[in-house]
Design a protein around this motif. Structure first.
Motif, PDB file in Angstrom:
ATOM      1  N   SER A 114       0.813  -1.220   0.000  1.00 58.28           N
ATOM      2  CA  SER A 114       0.000   0.000   0.000  1.00 58.28           C
ATOM      3  C   SER A 114       0.842   1.265   0.000  1.00 58.28           C
ATOM      4  O   SER A 114       0.296   2.369  -0.103  1.00 58.28           O
ATOM      5  N   PHE A 162       2.860   6.379   3.237  1.00 61.86           N
ATOM      6  CA  PHE A 162       1.687   5.551   3.505  1.00 61.86           C
ATOM      7  C   PHE A 162       0.495   6.431   3.846  1.00 61.86           C
ATOM      8  O   PHE A 162       0.640   7.597   4.234  1.00 61.86           O
ATOM      9  N   HIS A 163      -0.685   5.846   3.765  1.00 65.98           N
ATOM     10  CA  HIS A 163      -1.839   6.435   4.432  1.00 65.98           C
ATOM     11  C   HIS A 163      -1.724   6.064   5.909  1.00 65.98           C
ATOM     12  O   HIS A 163      -1.459   4.912   6.256  1.00 65.98           O
ATOM     13  N   ASP A 218      -3.491   2.999   7.275  1.00 62.99           N
ATOM     14  CA  ASP A 218      -2.917   1.707   6.885  1.00 62.99           C
ATOM     15  C   ASP A 218      -1.830   1.273   7.863  1.00 62.99           C
ATOM     16  O   ASP A 218      -1.727   0.095   8.228  1.00 62.99           O
ATOM     17  N   ASP A 275      -8.153  11.377  -4.694  1.00 56.20           N
ATOM     18  CA  ASP A 275      -8.083  10.095  -5.390  1.00 56.20           C
ATOM     19  C   ASP A 275      -7.666  10.327  -6.837  1.00 56.20           C
ATOM     20  O   ASP A 275      -7.951  11.384  -7.424  1.00 56.20           O
ATOM     21  N   ARG A 310      -0.591   4.969  -1.512  1.00 57.49           N
ATOM     22  CA  ARG A 310      -1.226   3.748  -2.003  1.00 57.49           C
ATOM     23  C   ARG A 310      -0.825   3.436  -3.443  1.00 57.49           C
ATOM     24  O   ARG A 310      -1.659   3.289  -4.343  1.00 57.49           O
ATOM     25  N   SER A 313      -2.083   5.811  -6.291  1.00 54.20           N
ATOM     26  CA  SER A 313      -3.512   5.937  -6.590  1.00 54.20           C
ATOM     27  C   SER A 313      -4.176   7.077  -5.822  1.00 54.20           C
ATOM     28  O   SER A 313      -5.360   7.344  -6.004  1.00 54.20           O
TER      29      SER A 313
END
Length: 439
Positions: free
Chosen positions: A75, A114-115, A118, A197, A231, A234
């Protein structure tokens, strides 16, 4: 030096207050050292508010050693370069190419974006695998420092051999420790945090930037912006750092998209095109705290970690990374104790190792803010000339961006918690000891 962790021959009952990144890191490290861990968390479920998180090699080496699930790494997004732009026209002031490979080669661990959710969920899953107990929806009302007991809003309580206060910037444990309210202080800055997004971004250069992970800074008078992919390319995370205009006592509120855009009306058109895609945004007041004189109580049954004792501005992305380091070091040291009488030495060794580093990072973070937020004028011109004089060449310290400065980067990213703890214990083996006896 091998990144190994040994288990203590005794098993402590450890209560961790807070299931943020510091608390989860501490719970994993303590569990790996053979102790029983209970996390007390006020939230009913683990979905931490936040957006992007830049995990630098000093903590990614820990996440690797803790064997977090592979889906976390899938991710992430490893930035291939790190670029600093002048705010007004996007002119490149600094460009660190092959950044992903440099990080792995220099430090043996990746730099990964990262998010935040996550990372938190991956840490929580690993903690559960190691037998950590979670008591969710349990807010701490008071702490009894004599008996190492936390009293909860539900009327229940939990007692252990050690309480780890990992309850963040607005720490209730800190209030209990001082016996009074001890709110954090405003820094004078606030953050707009944005996540886009990929399908919100039209085809073309903007989307290509997101799909090819990189870190971009825009530095300007009184503030700066940073953008990077999440991610696997994305999502795009943007943080805008500007002077604080939130009312006193308000730490977060919905922001005006029009107001946000107006603040950056004279900035690089590329950044403004991203901001034109935003339909809602929140404003977060950036807070800090004065340095604590100590992180361990007199009975050595209570200790602070993370934002509860050393919150950091986001300008070096070290708040979360340092909090993870704290939890790792504390748990590693508790793996070396042979009897409960060793706990005071372990805690004060933790304080000595972590307090010096944490407070030094805080100072570097404020220095980075100064370098990135210069008003247009002679000092800013000199800064840009220094940037441009090294563009395309091997960087020399001192350098205005501490993200790439060879001296600061090595000190930040080269840190190895396993090595530091092993060397510290070798130099000062645990024995029957008390803090008062060491004065």
């Amino acid at each position: 030096m091998a990144q190994t962790q040994q288990a203590s021959p005794i098993c402590l009952d450890i209560i961790v207050v807070g299931a943020g990144l510091s608390g989860l890191a501490a719970s994993i490290s303590c569990a790996l050292s053979g102790h029983r861990v209970t996390i007390v968390e006020s939230a009913k479920e683990l979905l931490e508010i936040g957006a992007g998180l830049q995990v630098t090699p000093n903590s990614s080496r820990l996440l690797q050693a803790w064997d977090l699930h592979g889906q976390l790494w899938e991710s992430g997004a490893e930035p291939s370069c790190l670029t600093v732009h002048r705010y007004s026209d996007g002119k490149v002031l600094a460009h660190d190419a092959d950044f992903d490979q440099k990080m792995r080669t220099r430090y043996g661990a990746p730099f990964v974006d990262f998010h935040r959710v996550d990372v938190q969920l991956a840490l929580a899953a690993r903690a559960r695998e190691l037998g950590v107990t979670f008591r969710m929806g349990q807010k701490v009302e008071d702490v009894d420092f004599e008996s190492a007991t936390v009293h909860l809003s539900s009327g229940a309580s939990a007692t252990g051999d050690l309480i780890i206060a990992a309850d963040g910037l607005w720490s209730r444990c800190r209030d209990c420790f001082f016996g009074r309210k001890d709110p954090p202080k405003p820094t004078g800055d606030l953050a707009y945090r944005i996540v886009l997004d990929l399908d919100q971004i039209p085809e073309g250069e903007l989307r290509e930037r997101v799909a090819s992970p990189a870190v971009h800074f825009w530095i300007g008078p009184g503030g700066h912006a940073v953008g990077y992919s999440l991610r696997g390319g994305s999502m795009y995370n943007i943080v805008l750092l500007v002077p604080d205009d939130l009312p006193e006592g308000v730490s977060k509120q919905p922001g005006s998209v029009e107001e946000m855009r107006a603040l950056f009306a004279d900035w690089d058109p590329v950044l403004r095109q991203y901001l034109d895609l935003v339909d809602s945004v929140d404003k977060w007041k950036l807070m800090h705290r004065d340095e604590l004189p100590r992180w361990v109580n007199d009975k050595s049954n209570f200790v602070f970690i993370g934002d509860a004792c050393h919150p950091m501005l986001p300008y070096l992305a070290q708040g979360a990374n340092s909090a993870i380091e704290d939890g790792a070091v504390l748990g590693l040291l508790l793996g070396y104790i042979q009897k409960k009488e060793h706990i005071p030495q372990a805690l004060h060794m933790y304080e000595r190792l972590r307090k010096t580093r944490g407070e030094a990072i805080v100072r570097e973070t404020f220095a980075q803010r100064k370098a990135f937020h210069m008003q247009d004028g002679p000092e800013q011109v000199s800064r840009d000339e220094l940037f441009l004089s090294q563009l395309g060449s091997e960087l020399q310290a001192p350098y205005p961006s501490r993200w790439s400065c060879p001296d600061v980067q090595k000190w930040l990213y080269g840190y190895n918690a396993f090595k530091e703890v092993q060397e510290a214990v070798q130099q000062d083996p645990f024995r029957e000891w008390s803090f008062s006896a060491s004065l």
